[in-house]
Design a protein around this motif. Structure first.
Motif, PDB file in Angstrom:
ATOM      1  N   LEU A 161       0.822  -1.220   0.000  1.00 62.54           N
ATOM      2  CA  LEU A 161       0.000   0.000   0.000  1.00 62.54           C
ATOM      3  C   LEU A 161       0.850   1.262   0.000  1.00 62.54           C
ATOM      4  N   MET A 168     -10.251   9.781  -7.501  1.00 61.11           N
ATOM      5  CA  MET A 168      -8.883   9.654  -6.979  1.00 61.11           C
ATOM      6  C   MET A 168      -8.545   8.205  -6.636  1.00 61.11           C
ATOM      7  N   ARG A 202      -6.563  14.434  -4.863  1.00 59.66           N
ATOM      8  CA  ARG A 202      -6.607  14.238  -3.410  1.00 59.66           C
ATOM      9  C   ARG A 202      -6.445  15.575  -2.684  1.00 59.66           C
ATOM     10  N   ALA A 246     -18.716   6.491  -0.381  1.00 58.44           N
ATOM     11  CA  ALA A 246     -17.657   6.061   0.546  1.00 58.44           C
ATOM     12  C   ALA A 246     -17.979   6.535   1.945  1.00 58.44           C
ATOM     13  N   THR A 286     -19.503   2.402   4.306  1.00 57.87           N
ATOM     14  CA  THR A 286     -18.458   1.877   5.178  1.00 57.87           C
ATOM     15  C   THR A 286     -18.726   2.178   6.655  1.00 57.87           C
ATOM     16  N   THR A 287     -19.118   3.411   6.949  1.00 57.67           N
ATOM     17  CA  THR A 287     -19.325   3.790   8.348  1.00 57.67           C
ATOM     18  C   THR A 287     -20.556   3.070   8.907  1.00 57.67           C
ATOM     19  N   LEU A 302     -12.418  -2.163  14.194  1.00 57.94           N
ATOM     20  CA  LEU A 302     -11.948  -1.997  12.813  1.00 57.94           C
ATOM     21  C   LEU A 302     -10.953  -3.092  12.424  1.00 57.94           C
ATOM     22  N   SER A 312      -7.141  -1.192   8.230  1.00 56.94           N
ATOM     23  CA  SER A 312      -8.554  -1.153   7.845  1.00 56.94           C
ATOM     24  C   SER A 312      -8.956   0.133   7.133  1.00 56.94           C
ATOM     25  N   ALA A 322     -15.143   9.005  10.066  1.00 56.83           N
ATOM     26  CA  ALA A 322     -15.703   7.708  10.475  1.00 56.83           C
ATOM     27  C   ALA A 322     -15.422   7.470  11.958  1.00 56.83           C
TER      28      ALA A 322
HETATM   29  C1  HEM Z   1     -15.298   2.900   8.759  1.00 54.51           C
HETATM   30  C2  HEM Z   1     -15.393   3.615   7.683  1.00 54.51           C
HETATM   31  C3  HEM Z   1     -14.443   3.568   6.535  1.00 54.51           C
HETATM   32  C4  HEM Z   1     -13.574   2.582   6.143  1.00 54.51           C
HETATM   33  C5  HEM Z   1     -13.341   1.227   6.800  1.00 54.51           C
HETATM   34  C6  HEM Z   1     -12.884   3.068   4.960  1.00 54.51           C
HETATM   35  C7  HEM Z   1     -11.899   2.368   4.291  1.00 54.51           C
HETATM   36  C8  HEM Z   1     -11.130   2.871   3.270  1.00 54.51           C
HETATM   37  C9  HEM Z   1      -9.986   2.208   2.676  1.00 54.51           C
HETATM   38  C10 HEM Z   1      -9.469   0.829   3.081  1.00 54.51           C
HETATM   39  C11 HEM Z   1      -9.485   3.022   1.722  1.00 54.51           C
HETATM   40  C12 HEM Z   1      -8.225   2.771   0.879  1.00 54.51           C
HETATM   41  C13 HEM Z   1      -8.494   1.988  -0.361  1.00 54.51           C
HETATM   42  C14 HEM Z   1      -7.206   1.634  -1.097  1.00 54.51           C
HETATM   43  O1  HEM Z   1      -6.113   2.052  -0.717  1.00 54.51           O
HETATM   44  O2  HEM Z   1      -7.316   0.925  -2.099  1.00 54.51           O
HETATM   45  C15 HEM Z   1     -10.319   4.192   1.681  1.00 54.51           C
HETATM   46  C16 HEM Z   1     -10.152   5.237   0.801  1.00 54.51           C
HETATM   47  C17 HEM Z   1     -11.014   6.299   0.727  1.00 54.51           C
HETATM   48  N1  HEM Z   1     -12.044   6.602   1.605  1.00 54.51           N
HETATM   49 FE1  HEM Z   1     -12.641   5.519   3.195  1.00 54.51          FE
HETATM   50  N2  HEM Z   1     -13.357   4.319   4.651  1.00 54.51           N
HETATM   51  C18 HEM Z   1     -14.296   4.666   5.592  1.00 54.51           C
HETATM   52  C19 HEM Z   1     -15.000   5.872   5.665  1.00 54.51           C
HETATM   53  C20 HEM Z   1     -14.886   6.883   4.747  1.00 54.51           C
HETATM   54  C21 HEM Z   1     -15.599   8.122   4.818  1.00 54.51           C
HETATM   55  C22 HEM Z   1     -16.525   8.554   5.950  1.00 54.51           C
HETATM   56  C23 HEM Z   1     -15.249   8.834   3.678  1.00 54.51           C
HETATM   57  C24 HEM Z   1     -15.672  10.178   3.190  1.00 54.51           C
HETATM   58  C25 HEM Z   1     -16.581  10.903   3.595  1.00 54.51           C
HETATM   59  C26 HEM Z   1     -14.300   8.037   2.945  1.00 54.51           C
HETATM   60  C27 HEM Z   1     -13.705   8.414   1.776  1.00 54.51           C
HETATM   61  C28 HEM Z   1     -12.646   7.763   1.182  1.00 54.51           C
HETATM   62  C29 HEM Z   1     -11.980   8.247  -0.021  1.00 54.51           C
HETATM   63  C30 HEM Z   1     -12.326   9.493  -0.810  1.00 54.51           C
HETATM   64  C31 HEM Z   1     -10.956   7.327  -0.298  1.00 54.51           C
HETATM   65  C32 HEM Z   1      -9.968   7.378  -1.471  1.00 54.51           C
HETATM   66  C33 HEM Z   1      -8.681   7.987  -1.026  1.00 54.51           C
HETATM   67  C34 HEM Z   1      -7.640   8.004  -2.132  1.00 54.51           C
HETATM   68  O3  HEM Z   1      -7.756   7.268  -3.130  1.00 54.51           O
HETATM   69  O4  HEM Z   1      -6.688   8.791  -2.003  1.00 54.51           O
HETATM   70  N3  HEM Z   1     -14.105   6.871   3.613  1.00 54.51           N
HETATM   71  N4  HEM Z   1     -11.301   4.093   2.642  1.00 54.51           N
END
Ligand code: HEM
Length: 400
Positions: free
Chosen positions: A53, A86, A98, A242, A246-247, A283, A344, A358
């Motif tokens: 990663l 992104m 980003r 997203a 997830t949340t 988590l 996570s 989250a």
């Molecule tokens: C418990 C809640 C959440 C979990 C477990 C989670 C998990 C993840 C994970 C594992 C990634 C990375 C994916 C990768 O590297 O391939 C990610 C990316 C991302 N998450 Fe979350 N997420 C959560 C909540 C949220 C929330 C609340 C938001 C926005 C309001 C969000 C927005 C994003 C965005 C925009 C990315 C992309 C980041 C990038 O590509 O630079 N996520 N999330």
């Protein structure tokens, strides 16, 4: 190797998805990285997943990768949509996108939400306290809380949240591990189109009447030419989806863990200041996002396995969180364990943008839930959603 292949096949079944953890262990017993055929490897080790990663030579899916690996992908509208976000961009475009979203998604804006999150959670929990139940926790709290919060942050009318729910769920089918079923992709495509149309309309309204919200900030960036129109719409859809799928699942998976462990539930009720540690452990033990993927950008070696350029890596975040080389008693819920960051929320350049939000929602919701519902207990057998990548409950019956 045969057993690792059988474990992969099991994960593609409903039974396997219901409890994937024994199958992850079968994969791990073949090594922290195992090649399961030409150009496809599975990573279950913590150190190896962390390395993949963080190392930019392992690339996320982007248009160039897809053109090579999956000609014809452009016919799938939801993959086209994802390829504008992104999540599916590598540097330097990833850095630009980003930075723009990060500038609108500021720590100040997230921290300022604490009182609103508490008020929203209180409004959702009060009727359960008054009525006693039984109610479905997913319907009454786990879904409406995150969606109301992300709507407030983005500047989207919360009244539309029931309209979003099925569409957001359908759209995530395009991100599933064994995605490719034409019927499921058709649903994802239709959902993506509906959501994109919705945001095109909302953007037009915000252009006329800007507010103190993320949409207005992103529109300002769009006016400077820093983000294109289709990119902007794709990111609003991404943040919406997203931001709550997830949340929602963190709240559901976490509460189910507490209901299964009454002594832990009682301890957290008595000591709400432990919420942050409990949530990190939730988590780690049952993460809402179980799996992500990367492609080897060049010939390389990982844990002694030679990977040719173009090899697809299935990175099992949920298995990394139970790696016995990193966590003692990895299958136990031990909120007092020394804090090792789980993967996570990912790691490196694509680390979850919404992690602070989250965490804030869960840290506010769990103590409030336990304080307001002193007799909280399970009211029946919960049902899982039949998904591998996005792990959560369809129903979680409780009484107060
Ligand atoms: C418990 C809640 C959440 C979990 C477990 C989670 C998990 C993840 C994970 C594992 C990634 C990375 C994916 C990768 O590297 O391939 C990610 C990316 C991302 N998450 Fe979350 N997420 C959560 C909540 C949220 C929330 C609340 C938001 C926005 C309001 C969000 C927005 C994003 C965005 C925009 C990315 C992309 C980041 C990038 O590509 O630079 N996520 N999330």
């Amino acid at each position: 190797m045969q057993d690792a292949l059988a474990a992969m096949q099991a994960l593609a079944t409903t039974e396997g998805r219901a409890d994937p953890y024994p199958h992850y262990e079968r994969l791990r017993s073949a090594g922290p990285v195992v090649e399961l055929g030409e150009g496809f490897a599975v990573v279950t080790g913590y150190a190896e997943a962390d390395q993949v990663l963080r190392d930019a030579s392992f690339r996320v899916t982007d248009a160039a990768v897809l053109d090579r690996a999956l000609p014809g992908w452009r016919d799938v509208a939801s993959w086209q949509w994802l390829s504008r976000t992104m999540l599916w961009h590598n540097a330097p475009d990833h850095t630009r996108l980003r930075r723009l979203a990060g500038a609108a998604f500021t720590a100040r804006r997230v921290a300022a939400l604490r009182a609103d999150v508490a008020a929203l959670a209180g409004e959702l929990i009060a009727p359960i306290a008054a009525g006693g139940g039984p109610v479905d926790f997913m319907d009454t709290v786990a879904y409406p809380l995150p969606v109301s919060v992300i709507c407030a942050l983005l500047g989207v009318p919360a009244a539309d949240r029931d309209w979003f729910r099925p569409r957001a769920q359908d759209l995530t089918l395009a991100l599933e591990v064994f995605a490719g079923d034409p019927q499921e992709l058709g649903r994802a495509d239709a959902a993506g189109e509906d959501l994109a149309e919705y945001f095109v309309d909302l953007l037009a309204r915000r252009q006329r009447e800007p507010g103190d919200d993320m949409i207005s900030d992103l529109l300002a960036a769009g006016a400077d030419g820093r983000i294109g129109g289709a990119e902007l719409v794709a990111h609003l859809v991404l943040l919406l989806v997203a931001g709550f799928e997830t949340t929602t699942n963190l709240l559901g998976n976490g509460l189910a863990m507490l209901l299964d462990r009454p002594e832990q539930l009682a301890r957290l009720r008595a000591a709400p200041e432990l919420a942050a540690a409990y949530i990190e452990e939730m988590l780690r033990l049952d993460p809402p996002v179980q799996v992500t993927s990367r492609y080897a950008g060049q010939d390389s070696e990982l844990a002694g396995v030679r990977l040719r350029a173009g090899t697809e890596l299935m990175v099992v975040l949920a298995a990394a969180g139970r790696d016995p080389r990193r966590f003692t008693a990895p299958d136990s819920f031990l909120p007092d364990r020394p804090s090792v960051p789980s993967l996570s929320f990912g790691a490196g350049a694509h680390y979850c943008l919404g992690a602070p939000l989250a965490r804030l929602e869960a840290q506010v919701a769990f103590p409030l839930l336990l304080a307001e519902l002193p007799h909280l207990r399970s009211a029946g057998v919960p049902t899982r959603r039949d998904r591998l990548g996005f792990r959560g409950y369809a129903t979680l019956p409780i009484t107060a």
